[in-house]
Scaffold this motif. Structure first.
Motif, mmCIF file in Angstrom:
data_model
loop_
_atom_site.group_PDB
_atom_site.id
_atom_site.type_symbol
_atom_site.label_atom_id
_atom_site.label_comp_id
_atom_site.label_asym_id
_atom_site.label_seq_id
_atom_site.Cartn_x
_atom_site.Cartn_y
_atom_site.Cartn_z
ATOM 1 N N TYR A 1 0.853 -1.198 0.000
ATOM 2 C CA TYR A 1 0.000 0.000 0.000
ATOM 3 C C TYR A 1 0.889 1.250 0.000
ATOM 4 C CZ TYR A 1 -3.535 3.398 1.196
ATOM 5 O OH TYR A 1 -4.359 4.498 1.175
ATOM 6 N N HIS A 2 1.902 1.246 0.875
ATOM 7 C CA HIS A 2 2.812 2.396 0.999
ATOM 8 C C HIS A 2 4.145 2.120 0.315
ATOM 9 C CE1 HIS A 2 0.784 3.621 5.056
ATOM 10 N NE2 HIS A 2 0.362 4.422 4.087
ATOM 11 N N HIS B 1 3.865 8.580 -0.512
ATOM 12 C CA HIS B 1 3.565 9.835 0.184
ATOM 13 C C HIS B 1 4.782 10.731 0.360
ATOM 14 C CE1 HIS B 1 0.191 7.225 1.438
ATOM 15 N NE2 HIS B 1 -0.496 8.332 1.547
ATOM 16 N N ALA C 1 -4.480 3.262 12.115
ATOM 17 C CA ALA C 1 -4.642 2.797 10.725
ATOM 18 C C ALA C 1 -3.318 2.889 9.972
ATOM 19 C CB ALA C 1 -5.743 3.587 10.004
ATOM 20 N N GLY D 1 -1.478 0.818 8.322
ATOM 21 C CA GLY D 1 -1.229 0.121 7.047
ATOM 22 C C GLY D 1 0.166 -0.480 7.051
ATOM 23 N N PHE E 1 3.790 6.261 7.854
ATOM 24 C CA PHE E 1 3.752 7.443 8.723
ATOM 25 C C PHE E 1 4.330 7.148 10.114
ATOM 26 C CE2 PHE E 1 0.569 8.474 5.496
ATOM 27 C CZ PHE E 1 1.003 9.739 5.121
ATOM 28 N N ASP F 1 -3.643 -0.956 13.845
ATOM 29 C CA ASP F 1 -4.487 -1.185 12.670
ATOM 30 C C ASP F 1 -5.342 -2.399 12.985
ATOM 31 O OD1 ASP F 1 -5.602 -1.420 10.029
ATOM 32 O OD2 ASP F 1 -3.803 -0.477 9.221
ATOM 33 N N VAL F 2 -6.408 -2.561 12.241
ATOM 34 C CA VAL F 2 -7.217 -3.778 12.407
ATOM 35 C C VAL F 2 -6.401 -4.960 11.880
ATOM 36 C CG1 VAL F 2 -9.483 -2.703 12.418
ATOM 37 C CG2 VAL F 2 -8.418 -3.260 10.232
ATOM 38 N N CYS G 1 -12.445 -4.457 8.743
ATOM 39 C CA CYS G 1 -12.820 -3.092 8.335
ATOM 40 C C CYS G 1 -14.344 -2.980 8.307
ATOM 41 C CB CYS G 1 -12.256 -2.780 6.949
ATOM 42 S SG CYS G 1 -10.450 -2.778 6.883
ATOM 43 N N TRP H 1 -1.151 -6.141 5.213
ATOM 44 C CA TRP H 1 -0.453 -4.973 5.775
ATOM 45 C C TRP H 1 0.285 -5.277 7.069
ATOM 46 C CZ3 TRP H 1 -5.704 -4.735 4.717
ATOM 47 C CH2 TRP H 1 -6.564 -4.756 5.798
ATOM 48 N N SER I 1 -8.874 -1.703 16.623
ATOM 49 C CA SER I 1 -9.770 -0.856 15.837
ATOM 50 C C SER I 1 -9.822 0.528 16.480
ATOM 51 C CB SER I 1 -11.174 -1.447 15.805
ATOM 52 O OG SER I 1 -12.072 -0.479 15.278
ATOM 53 N N VAL I 2 -9.977 1.537 15.668
ATOM 54 C CA VAL I 2 -10.083 2.905 16.186
ATOM 55 C C VAL I 2 -11.212 3.011 17.213
ATOM 56 C CG1 VAL I 2 -11.595 3.701 14.298
ATOM 57 C CG2 VAL I 2 -10.185 5.345 15.506
ATOM 58 N N GLY J 1 -4.356 8.903 9.105
ATOM 59 C CA GLY J 1 -4.499 9.258 7.694
ATOM 60 C C GLY J 1 -5.482 8.350 6.973
ATOM 61 N N SER J 2 -6.314 8.954 6.140
ATOM 62 C CA SER J 2 -7.199 8.236 5.197
ATOM 63 C C SER J 2 -7.972 7.101 5.844
ATOM 64 C CB SER J 2 -6.381 7.695 4.015
ATOM 65 O OG SER J 2 -5.851 8.757 3.264
ATOM 66 N N LEU J 3 -8.563 7.389 6.996
ATOM 67 C CA LEU J 3 -9.386 6.380 7.669
ATOM 68 C C LEU J 3 -10.853 6.800 7.732
ATOM 69 C CD1 LEU J 3 -9.796 3.788 9.322
ATOM 70 C CD2 LEU J 3 -9.230 5.096 11.373
ATOM 71 N N HIS K 1 -13.497 5.621 5.365
ATOM 72 C CA HIS K 1 -13.808 4.182 5.336
ATOM 73 C C HIS K 1 -14.663 3.733 6.526
ATOM 74 C CE1 HIS K 1 -11.077 3.635 2.021
ATOM 75 N NE2 HIS K 1 -10.069 4.124 2.708
HETATM 76 C C1 LIG Z 1 -6.667 3.858 3.048
HETATM 77 S S1 LIG Z 1 -5.669 3.014 4.189
HETATM 78 C C2 LIG Z 1 -4.729 4.358 4.919
HETATM 79 C C3 LIG Z 1 -3.390 3.929 5.432
HETATM 80 C C4 LIG Z 1 -2.593 5.066 6.107
HETATM 81 N N1 LIG Z 1 -3.236 5.470 7.336
HETATM 82 C C5 LIG Z 1 -2.405 6.233 5.199
HETATM 83 O O1 LIG Z 1 -2.828 7.363 5.511
HETATM 84 O O2 LIG Z 1 -1.787 6.073 4.137
HETATM 85 C C6 LIG Z 1 -6.874 2.660 5.434
HETATM 86 C C7 LIG Z 1 -6.316 1.918 6.618
HETATM 87 O O3 LIG Z 1 -7.322 1.939 7.633
HETATM 88 C C8 LIG Z 1 -7.310 0.712 8.297
HETATM 89 N N2 LIG Z 1 -8.595 0.551 9.009
HETATM 90 C C9 LIG Z 1 -9.810 0.289 8.482
HETATM 91 N N3 LIG Z 1 -10.743 0.223 9.439
HETATM 92 C C10 LIG Z 1 -10.095 0.476 10.612
HETATM 93 C C11 LIG Z 1 -10.516 0.574 11.963
HETATM 94 N N4 LIG Z 1 -11.804 0.378 12.311
HETATM 95 N N5 LIG Z 1 -9.591 0.851 12.900
HETATM 96 C C12 LIG Z 1 -8.300 1.053 12.568
HETATM 97 N N6 LIG Z 1 -7.837 0.980 11.308
HETATM 98 C C13 LIG Z 1 -8.721 0.691 10.341
HETATM 99 C C14 LIG Z 1 -7.077 -0.280 7.174
HETATM 100 O O4 LIG Z 1 -6.683 -1.526 7.646
HETATM 101 C C15 LIG Z 1 -6.003 0.446 6.370
HETATM 102 O O5 LIG Z 1 -4.721 0.158 6.842
#
Ligand SMILES: C[S@@+](CC[C@H](N)C(=O)[O-])C[C@H]1O[C@@H](n2cnc3c(N)ncnc32)[C@H](O)[C@@H]1O
Length: 257
Positions: free
Chosen positions: A17-18, A34, A56, A58, A62, A78-79, A85, A104, A125-126, A143-145, A148
């Motif tokens: 992913y990264h 990034h 999160a 990944g 970061f 991360d999960v 997810c 990941w 999980s968050v 980032g980017s969570l 989703h």
């Molecule tokens: C789009 S990627 C972003 C990765 C990184 N944070 C970034 O900014 O590049 C989304 C990440 O969110 C994680 N994720 C999804 N649901 C989550 C949750 N409930 N708690 C924590 N992490 C979660 C996924 O496993 C994945 O690694």
């Protein structure tokens, strides 16, 4: 642990992913690199003496960057698998065995070993973050969570409970919304065609105003947007906001006390 890659053509460096610099000139081939946009996040140049949590993580880009900036301690969560997810029930059923995909955490472990990193990794999980489960941290990065998550506001409340000073948070925004900067707008759903509703696992695109308002609801009274930018190589658009738990924290970090 199994042997680690020693050359750039090792297939284990593909499909990340990264893009992560792994040492000895080796770099993983990520969907997202990034490195060219790292200054758009508002991460302090020095995190010396600070405790940092990355949510999160990944493949860990970061978290490793926070470590590189001198943080005293970095924890990354991360999960544990893709199935954990926030899928809608029908999509979860369709995922079947694929829901056990754990690419990941494996990439994170490989990068961790290759970089000789001390970042601590925990599956979480968050929604489950609290002072009782992970403790509290001076700086939190996410980032980017939010895009989703089915409950982004609930996630922000959990994040607030473990943030002492500063949250750096980025999510997808729609630049078109910025034409009316005082409107807390959001659009729903994956912003490209889907074969099946919900397969993109993306729910929200915010305006910066909505993003700030959500942070205020979650008790981050001071929010500083860093500017809309395109996540390389071709999007989506993102906005990072540096949010402070109170005015004194803001003043301390910006040197205005
Ligand atoms: C789009 S990627 C972003 C990765 C990184 N944070 C970034 O900014 O590049 C989304 C990440 O969110 C994680 N994720 C999804 N649901 C989550 C949750 N409930 N708690 C924590 N992490 C979660 C996924 O496993 C994945 O690694």
């Amino acid at each position: 642990m199994e042997s680690l890659p020693t050359s750039q053509d090792d297939p284990r460096l593909q499909g990340w992913y990264h893009t992560v610099e792994l040492g000895n000139g080796l770099v993983s081939k990520g969907i997202f690199d990034h490195r060219s946009v790292i200054d758009n996040y508002g991460i302090p140049a020095s995190l010396k003496g600070k405790t940092v949590l990355e949510i999160a993580t990944g493949d860990g880009f970061f978290a490793f960057e926070m470590e590189r900036r001198g943080a005293e301690k970095v924890v990354a969560v991360d999960v544990p698998s893709i199935g954990a997810c926030d899928w809608m029930p029908r999509m979860r059923t369709r995922l079947g065995d694929a829901s056990n995909n754990r690419s990941w955490p494996a990439h994170f472990r490989m990068a961790h070993a290759m970089r000789g990193s001390s970042v601590e990794y925990r599956p979480a999980s968050v929604y489950d973050l609290s002072p009782y489960t992970v403790g509290t941290f001076d700086v939190v990065f996410c980032g980017s969570l939010l895009l989703h998550l089915q409950n982004p506001l609930g996630a922000l409340a959990a994040i607030r409970s473990i943030t002492n000073e500063m949250l750096i948070i980025e999510t997808a925004v729609d630049p078109a919304f910025e034409a009316t900067p005082d409107q807390p707008l959001m659009s729903f759903g994956y912003p490209a065609p889907e074969k099946e509703a919900g397969e993109g696992n993306s729910y929200w695109v915010f305006s910066t105003c909505a993003f700030q308002k959500m942070l205020a609801y979650a008790d981050f009274p001071v929010t500083v947007p860093q500017g809309v930018f395109l996540l390389p190589p071709s999007g989506p658009w993102g906005q990072a906001i540096v949010a402070y738990t109170d005015e004194p924290a803001h003043q301390t970090w910006t040197g205005t006390t």
